[in-house]
Design a protein around this motif. Structure first.
Motif, short mmCIF file in Angstrom:
data_model
loop_
_atom_site.label_atom_id
_atom_site.label_comp_id
_atom_site.label_asym_id
_atom_site.label_seq_id
_atom_site.Cartn_x
_atom_site.Cartn_y
_atom_site.Cartn_z
N PHE A 7 68.51 22.26 115.37
CA PHE A 7 67.50 22.48 116.39
C PHE A 7 68.13 22.54 117.78
CE2 PHE A 7 65.03 21.10 112.77
CZ PHE A 7 63.96 21.98 112.80
N VAL A 8 69.20 23.29 117.85
CA VAL A 8 69.79 23.59 119.16
C VAL A 8 68.97 24.70 119.79
CG1 VAL A 8 72.15 22.96 118.50
CG2 VAL A 8 71.37 25.31 118.18
N PRO A 65 70.48 18.26 119.17
CA PRO A 65 71.41 18.02 120.26
C PRO A 65 70.81 17.18 121.39
CG PRO A 65 70.46 20.20 120.47
CD PRO A 65 69.91 19.61 119.20
N ASN A 66 69.49 17.13 121.44
CA ASN A 66 68.84 16.46 122.59
C ASN A 66 67.41 16.08 122.21
OD1 ASN A 66 67.45 18.92 122.58
ND2 ASN A 66 68.89 19.82 124.06
N GLU A 67 66.67 15.54 123.16
CA GLU A 67 65.31 15.07 122.85
C GLU A 67 64.38 16.21 122.47
OE1 GLU A 67 63.81 11.29 124.45
OE2 GLU A 67 64.93 11.91 126.25
N ASP A 117 65.99 13.14 108.32
CA ASP A 117 67.42 12.88 108.56
C ASP A 117 67.89 13.80 109.68
OD1 ASP A 117 68.21 11.22 105.93
OD2 ASP A 117 66.89 12.88 105.35
N VAL A 118 68.47 13.20 110.71
CA VAL A 118 68.96 14.02 111.82
C VAL A 118 70.42 13.67 112.11
CG1 VAL A 118 66.67 14.31 112.87
CG2 VAL A 118 68.16 12.38 113.57
N ALA A 119 71.04 14.55 112.88
CA ALA A 119 72.44 14.32 113.25
C ALA A 119 72.67 14.76 114.69
CB ALA A 119 73.37 15.10 112.32
N THR A 140 80.90 15.80 129.93
CA THR A 140 81.96 14.85 129.60
C THR A 140 81.53 14.09 128.34
OG1 THR A 140 80.97 13.03 130.84
CG2 THR A 140 82.46 14.51 132.07
N VAL A 141 82.47 13.36 127.75
CA VAL A 141 82.13 12.54 126.58
C VAL A 141 81.04 11.53 126.96
CG1 VAL A 141 83.02 10.74 125.02
CG2 VAL A 141 84.37 12.82 125.43
N ASP A 142 81.18 10.92 128.13
CA ASP A 142 80.17 9.95 128.59
C ASP A 142 78.80 10.60 128.74
OD1 ASP A 142 81.85 7.80 128.65
OD2 ASP A 142 82.17 7.82 130.82
N GLU A 143 78.79 11.77 129.37
CA GLU A 143 77.51 12.46 129.57
C GLU A 143 76.87 12.84 128.24
OE1 GLU A 143 78.79 14.49 133.88
OE2 GLU A 143 78.83 15.68 132.04
N ALA A 144 77.70 13.26 127.29
CA ALA A 144 77.15 13.63 125.98
C ALA A 144 76.54 12.41 125.29
CB ALA A 144 78.24 14.24 125.10
N LEU A 145 77.25 11.28 125.36
CA LEU A 145 76.73 10.07 124.72
C LEU A 145 75.45 9.62 125.41
CD1 LEU A 145 80.11 8.20 124.07
CD2 LEU A 145 78.60 9.23 122.35
N ALA A 146 75.39 9.78 126.74
CA ALA A 146 74.17 9.41 127.48
C ALA A 146 73.00 10.30 127.05
CB ALA A 146 74.42 9.54 128.98
N MET A 147 73.32 11.58 126.76
CA MET A 147 72.27 12.49 126.29
C MET A 147 71.78 12.09 124.90
SD MET A 147 72.51 16.67 125.91
CE MET A 147 73.88 16.68 124.74
N PHE A 148 72.71 11.61 124.06
CA PHE A 148 72.33 11.27 122.69
C PHE A 148 71.58 9.94 122.61
CE2 PHE A 148 76.40 13.66 121.48
CZ PHE A 148 75.71 14.85 121.39
N ALA A 149 71.82 9.03 123.56
CA ALA A 149 71.28 7.67 123.46
C ALA A 149 69.78 7.66 123.17
CB ALA A 149 71.62 6.87 124.71
#
Lengths: 317, 317
Positions: B61-62, B93-95, B108-110, B127-136
């Motif tokens: 679902f990108v 990938p996002n909300e 089941d999602v990934a 950045t890696v940080d920004e991506a993780l913040a998006m996933f949180a």
């Protein structure tokens, strides 16, 4: 990693050095439909040696009508026999073949037996016993001449007619080849069906029969993609000689791009990644396979050659 | 062996059962140039399930402009979501992606993160940080809805821009994905450079960081032919979930027949040879890959599909 080289991370319990027995010029080319010019074969052997391979199986002294591709053995061998520090084993099926090899100064010869009656019949037109009886004087005389003698054993895991091959049956023929005087045995998974547990079981049984891993080579085919995983299992068991074919040369005739032999490049990638010394320069080896693919007019089935050689892998370099 | 099945010889220390996470319908097809009709994708997923695969990643679902091939996620998912006993993970990938997946009843999602800054920038424009913040918030909300959440981690071994990726760097991102709430992490060798010692070292470091092998999946690419040997090393370390792609679907765009993902058939051959249960019917799976190759108009790069499917592997079955 440096471009074209894997990152090196050793794993415990593996050998520090592996000797690659390169079979592309013999086992690989003998399956080619179109006859490859003798000078191309010689150039191939020379390039393999320059890439750092120290054992390059050169040709076969079988009767020309059996393997027309290798009918030029007498012409080829003198073109490459002066290579410094390189062993050039040749196949000798019988005493006549040995005579021809000796006349040319070969120092390393190999006989080829079968673990199954069906393949002995198909490949040698003999029973297993008859084939071993034919090899006995060949091996004896070769040893008397101070030659090293390798014994190839086909169908060590599965046979297209007989199905799974009992481990005990393979061990029995191995013992007989050792008793004849072979100093190295190459265990062939001719139809590529082996998996790692089967490899470990056979090596264990051979060890129990008094044949150590250091007297063995493994010869895996990648028909089902298992060759490298099987090689890892063999290394974990102490095997230090691995047969492979540059560029994965030696495809199955029925599937144009399917692969037969384990590609030397894929093997070298794994070994170097594991920190295992081979003496091979992967870049030069890949360039050699790209060059040969150009000569043969079709791409190499080796994954590594395709990845490193890219679109050039089927063009003249 | 029975035709088409390897002989079974277990090896000590390996798991009794492996769950295959089939990625062909998503990771495989998303690299296809021509758009595959939705009904063909649905049929592919159904056939994979009928072949015994219990986890079939269905789609992503990108935003459609990122991956046009998977722009039909809303149409596809309802066509396959009723399959009995089969998990159908989808990428979110996002909300917004999670909202779409939840609306369709996905269980089941990934999410997909990167171990390196270069690939995070290239693939996610963050950045890696920004991506993780998006996933949180994605992971938090998914867990609140009772969904299972897999975290994909790309470039765990090597990165095309950065070279070798330090093991500590991979472990650090894995810990953060675990802390977010991911219940399974899939370790991706996106460019296929890993070798078995590297695999063992990463798994060891993850174990020391409190992430057990049972919470991990391995996702190897066969770019250099290493995928199955690396899988063997992972199994020896206790990993029981392996990602693979039916028929080896998901080739590198620059080399037409080169392979990307480990082929499910090659994996199943090894696992069944080792006596490891997968629930998969290799014959039906191979037939599915032959059928899909016909739909795509080119042969499967899987060695096993070529060997078992023969000349039919690129024809409509």
């Amino acid at each position: 990693m440096t471009a074209g080289l894997p990152m090196t991370v050793p794993a415990p319990g593996l050998p520090a050095r592996v000797r690659i027995h390169e079979v592309g010029a013999r086992d690989g080319l003998q399956n080619e439909q179109g006859v490859v010019p003798t000078e191309v074969k010689a150039e191939f052997v020379r390039r393999l040696a320059e890439a750092g391979l120290t054992t390059v199986e050169a040709t076969s002294f079988v009767h020309p009508k059996w393997v027309p591709q290798l009918a030029d053995a007498e012409q080829l061998f003198p073109l490459v026999s002066g290579l410094d520090g390189v062993r050039l084993p040749v196949l000798v099926p019988n005493e006549r073949g040995l005579d021809r090899a000796l006349a040319l100064g070969a120092r390393d010869v190999a006989v080829f037996a079968s673990a199954t009656e069906s393949f002995a019949r198909a490949n040698l037109n003999r029973t297993v016993d008859e084939a071993l009886a034919m090899f006995a004087p060949v091996v004896t005389r070769a040893v008397e001449h101070g030659l090293s003698v390798r014994g190839y054993l086909s169908m060590c895991f599965g046979d297209p007619w007989e199905g799974p091959v009992p481990v005990e049956q393979v061990v029995a023929v191995c013992r007989r080849l050792r008793d004849l005087g072979c100093d190295e045995l190459s265990l062939g998974d001719t139809i590529g069906v082996a998996t790692p547990g089967h490899v470990t079981r056979l090596l264990t049984a051979l060890g129990e029969a008094g044949i150590p891993a250091t007297a063995l080579a493994v010869h895996f085919h990648d028909t089902y993609g298992q060759a490298l995983a099987n090689t890892l299992a063999a290394l974990q068991h102490g095997v230090t000689t691995v047969d492979a074919s540059a560029g994965g040369l030696g495809g199955c005739p029925y599937a144009k791009s399917a692969t037969g032999n384990l590609a030397t490049e894929d093997l070298v990638w794994m070994l170097h990644g594991l920190g295992i010394d081979t003496g091979v320069d992967l870049g030069r080896l890949t360039a050699t396979s790209v060059w040969l693919a150009g000569q043969l007019g079709r791409p190499s089935p080796s994954r590594t050659v395709r990845a490193l050689g890219g679109a050039a892998s089927h063009k003249e370099s």
